[in-house]
Design a protein around this motif. Sequence first.
Motif, short mmCIF file in Angstrom:
data_model
loop_
_atom_site.label_atom_id
_atom_site.label_comp_id
_atom_site.label_asym_id
_atom_site.label_seq_id
_atom_site.Cartn_x
_atom_site.Cartn_y
_atom_site.Cartn_z
N PHE A 1 -9.35 -16.40 -8.97
CA PHE A 1 -9.28 -15.01 -9.44
C PHE A 1 -7.89 -14.43 -9.22
N ALA A 2 -7.32 -14.67 -8.04
CA ALA A 2 -6.01 -14.09 -7.69
C ALA A 2 -4.89 -14.63 -8.57
N THR A 3 -4.98 -15.91 -8.93
CA THR A 3 -3.94 -16.49 -9.77
C THR A 3 -4.15 -16.21 -11.25
N GLY A 4 -5.30 -15.66 -11.60
CA GLY A 4 -5.56 -15.34 -13.00
C GLY A 4 -6.07 -16.53 -13.81
N VAL B 1 -13.79 -6.87 8.34
CA VAL B 1 -12.85 -7.90 7.90
C VAL B 1 -12.77 -7.94 6.37
N THR B 2 -13.90 -7.78 5.70
CA THR B 2 -13.89 -7.75 4.23
C THR B 2 -13.09 -6.56 3.72
N ALA B 3 -13.31 -5.40 4.30
CA ALA B 3 -12.58 -4.20 3.87
C ALA B 3 -11.08 -4.35 4.10
N VAL B 4 -10.69 -4.87 5.25
CA VAL B 4 -9.26 -5.06 5.54
C VAL B 4 -8.66 -6.09 4.59
N THR B 5 -9.39 -7.17 4.33
CA THR B 5 -8.89 -8.21 3.42
C THR B 5 -8.71 -7.66 2.01
N VAL B 6 -9.69 -6.92 1.53
CA VAL B 6 -9.58 -6.33 0.19
C VAL B 6 -8.40 -5.37 0.13
N GLU B 7 -8.23 -4.56 1.15
CA GLU B 7 -7.11 -3.62 1.19
C GLU B 7 -5.77 -4.36 1.17
N LEU B 8 -5.64 -5.40 1.98
CA LEU B 8 -4.39 -6.15 2.01
C LEU B 8 -4.12 -6.86 0.69
N VAL B 9 -5.14 -7.43 0.09
CA VAL B 9 -4.96 -8.10 -1.20
C VAL B 9 -4.57 -7.10 -2.28
N CYS B 10 -5.20 -5.92 -2.27
CA CYS B 10 -4.84 -4.89 -3.26
C CYS B 10 -3.40 -4.43 -3.09
N ARG B 11 -2.98 -4.23 -1.85
CA ARG B 11 -1.58 -3.82 -1.60
C ARG B 11 -0.62 -4.92 -2.01
N TRP B 12 -0.95 -6.18 -1.68
CA TRP B 12 -0.10 -7.31 -2.07
C TRP B 12 0.00 -7.40 -3.58
N ARG B 13 -1.13 -7.21 -4.24
CA ARG B 13 -1.17 -7.30 -5.71
C ARG B 13 -0.30 -6.21 -6.34
N LEU B 14 -0.37 -4.99 -5.80
CA LEU B 14 0.43 -3.89 -6.32
C LEU B 14 1.92 -4.14 -6.13
N ARG B 15 2.29 -4.76 -5.02
CA ARG B 15 3.72 -5.04 -4.77
C ARG B 15 4.24 -6.16 -5.67
N HIS B 16 3.39 -7.08 -6.08
CA HIS B 16 3.84 -8.24 -6.83
C HIS B 16 3.53 -8.17 -8.32
#
Length: 128
Positions: free
Chosen positions: A51-54, A111-126
Amino acid sequence: MNAEILKKTLRLLAELAVLLALFLFGGQLTAWLAWPIPGGVMGLALLLALFATGVVKPATLQLGAKWLMAEMLLFFIPALMSLLDYGSLLRSEGWRILLVIAVSTLLVMVVTAVTVELVCRWRLRHEP
């Protein structure tokens, strides 16, 4: 059989086959690497990577995932029925078991909430 129903059924079976293949491959991967991670967790990690790589869009597996979520109760009934065999254990240690369930559920949610938050922030930066 209606062509539309047949098409939807075949799509559901194909999506379930992909999810099953990821589960089985995750189990095989953990066996090859000798990691103490359940195959289902590894399969979910592989799905997240896809999913992350599309490579795979979430909507592609939506029908199969919805069906599995709708039938999830079937996966838990055998575990609940086995509790009837351990009534004395539940009477003596029930509060400890419930405490472990509550704490572990809370940890999974955090842990799920923190992971989703970090992935969303990473995705927005990249994103380009």
